[in-house]
Design a protein around this motif. Sequence first.
Motif, mmCIF file in Angstrom:
data_model
loop_
_atom_site.group_PDB
_atom_site.id
_atom_site.type_symbol
_atom_site.label_atom_id
_atom_site.label_comp_id
_atom_site.label_asym_id
_atom_site.label_seq_id
_atom_site.Cartn_x
_atom_site.Cartn_y
_atom_site.Cartn_z
ATOM 1 N N ILE A 186 0.829 -1.201 0.000
ATOM 2 C CA ILE A 186 0.000 0.000 0.000
ATOM 3 C C ILE A 186 0.865 1.254 0.000
ATOM 4 N N THR A 187 1.956 1.218 0.755
ATOM 5 C CA THR A 187 2.886 2.349 0.755
ATOM 6 C C THR A 187 3.434 2.576 -0.649
ATOM 7 N N GLY A 188 3.822 1.495 -1.316
ATOM 8 C CA GLY A 188 4.370 1.595 -2.662
ATOM 9 C C GLY A 188 3.357 2.103 -3.663
ATOM 10 N N LEU A 189 2.125 1.609 -3.566
ATOM 11 C CA LEU A 189 1.086 2.063 -4.488
ATOM 12 C C LEU A 189 0.784 3.540 -4.268
ATOM 13 N N SER A 190 0.745 3.963 -3.002
ATOM 14 C CA SER A 190 0.529 5.377 -2.692
ATOM 15 C C SER A 190 1.664 6.231 -3.242
ATOM 16 N N THR A 191 2.893 5.754 -3.065
ATOM 17 C CA THR A 191 4.060 6.484 -3.550
ATOM 18 C C THR A 191 4.077 6.542 -5.072
ATOM 19 N N LEU A 192 3.681 5.445 -5.705
ATOM 20 C CA LEU A 192 3.618 5.375 -7.167
ATOM 21 C C LEU A 192 2.658 6.425 -7.713
ATOM 22 N N SER A 232 7.706 -11.186 8.998
ATOM 23 C CA SER A 232 8.581 -10.519 8.029
ATOM 24 C C SER A 232 8.404 -11.092 6.627
ATOM 25 N N LEU A 233 8.224 -12.422 6.507
ATOM 26 C CA LEU A 233 8.046 -13.051 5.200
ATOM 27 C C LEU A 233 6.723 -12.639 4.565
ATOM 28 N N CYS A 234 5.645 -12.657 5.333
ATOM 29 C CA CYS A 234 4.334 -12.253 4.811
ATOM 30 C C CYS A 234 4.356 -10.804 4.330
ATOM 31 N N THR A 235 5.006 -9.948 5.107
ATOM 32 C CA THR A 235 5.086 -8.540 4.737
ATOM 33 C C THR A 235 5.861 -8.361 3.441
ATOM 34 N N PHE A 236 6.970 -9.097 3.303
ATOM 35 C CA PHE A 236 7.782 -8.995 2.082
ATOM 36 C C PHE A 236 6.995 -9.430 0.854
ATOM 37 N N VAL A 237 6.296 -10.557 0.919
ATOM 38 C CA VAL A 237 5.553 -11.084 -0.229
ATOM 39 C C VAL A 237 4.449 -10.117 -0.643
ATOM 40 N N PHE A 238 3.698 -9.600 0.333
ATOM 41 C CA PHE A 238 2.622 -8.655 0.018
ATOM 42 C C PHE A 238 3.187 -7.381 -0.610
ATOM 43 N N ASP A 239 4.255 -6.858 -0.021
ATOM 44 C CA ASP A 239 4.820 -5.598 -0.496
ATOM 45 C C ASP A 239 5.409 -5.720 -1.895
ATOM 46 N N LEU A 247 13.111 -3.080 -4.588
ATOM 47 C CA LEU A 247 13.138 -4.442 -4.057
ATOM 48 C C LEU A 247 14.196 -4.580 -2.963
ATOM 49 N N ILE A 248 15.348 -3.941 -3.164
ATOM 50 C CA ILE A 248 16.387 -3.948 -2.131
ATOM 51 C C ILE A 248 15.857 -3.288 -0.864
ATOM 52 N N LEU A 249 15.151 -2.160 -1.039
ATOM 53 C CA LEU A 249 14.565 -1.477 0.119
ATOM 54 C C LEU A 249 13.577 -2.382 0.844
ATOM 55 N N THR A 250 12.720 -3.075 0.075
ATOM 56 C CA THR A 250 11.738 -3.974 0.679
ATOM 57 C C THR A 250 12.422 -5.130 1.400
ATOM 58 N N PHE A 251 13.476 -5.684 0.789
ATOM 59 C CA PHE A 251 14.219 -6.761 1.434
ATOM 60 C C PHE A 251 14.853 -6.278 2.738
ATOM 61 N N CYS A 252 15.486 -5.090 2.702
ATOM 62 C CA CYS A 252 16.115 -4.542 3.911
ATOM 63 C C CYS A 252 15.072 -4.239 4.978
ATOM 64 N N SER A 253 13.882 -3.828 4.548
ATOM 65 C CA SER A 253 12.791 -3.604 5.494
ATOM 66 C C SER A 253 12.415 -4.905 6.195
ATOM 67 N N SER A 254 12.352 -5.998 5.427
ATOM 68 C CA SER A 254 12.048 -7.304 6.016
ATOM 69 C C SER A 254 13.146 -7.746 6.977
ATOM 70 N N VAL A 255 14.405 -7.422 6.636
ATOM 71 C CA VAL A 255 15.523 -7.728 7.538
ATOM 72 C C VAL A 255 15.374 -6.951 8.845
#
Length: 208
Positions: free
Chosen positions: A39-45, A150-157, A177-185
């Motif tokens: 949702i954050t990404g879609l809003s930003t897009l 963290s895994l569920c959040t990554f897949v949805f995002d 994608l790197i940002l999303t991966f680092c967010s999951s980390v």
Amino acid sequence: MFIIELPVKKSLIIPLGVVLFAFGNVIFAFPNQISAGGITGLSTLLYYHFGWNVGMLFFLLNVPLFAVAWFFSKPLFVQSLGSMMLCSFLIGWFEPLAHTMGIRFILAGSIAGGMIMGVGIGIMGMANASLGGGSLTGKMLAMKFGISFSLCTFVFDAAVYPFFYYLYGWEQTLFSLILTFCSSVGIFAVEQFRRIPGLMQHKVSSGR
């Protein structure tokens, strides 16, 4: 499920997580035209493409998910709704800072921004709250089925990135994608931190 009984009040923990998430977005993600996805990404897009207020978009696009959360868990709904509204306000209010104080270095933005945002989401997850979007979906799936938050959040995002690629090309998509991966980390790191013996106590709760 297990709910964390925090040593400090949730009224302090949840806003801390929200501020970290908003800070990571405004200072690191927006200036480099990258996004955390979901949702954050879609809003930003939509913000990048049409110039619409990202805070208002973030609020409106989360409404359907919060309707589901209302029936799933009332405490999760109430705490997440407050977090999401505060985040919508902060992102919209601090949006101009992206032009004056933003870090315009896409690699640093994707790594540092992702980690900061992930830690913020993880802190809110500890207090049984979320920001909506992938974190709310991940929280509900974790509560229901015990799947990794963290895994569920990554897949949805990550689901928003085909649209990102179509509009902005491979570079912004890759670093998003790197940002999303680092967010999951970041989320995973908080999940591990809270399990350190002696730091926090657990109590069994239904979460409802």
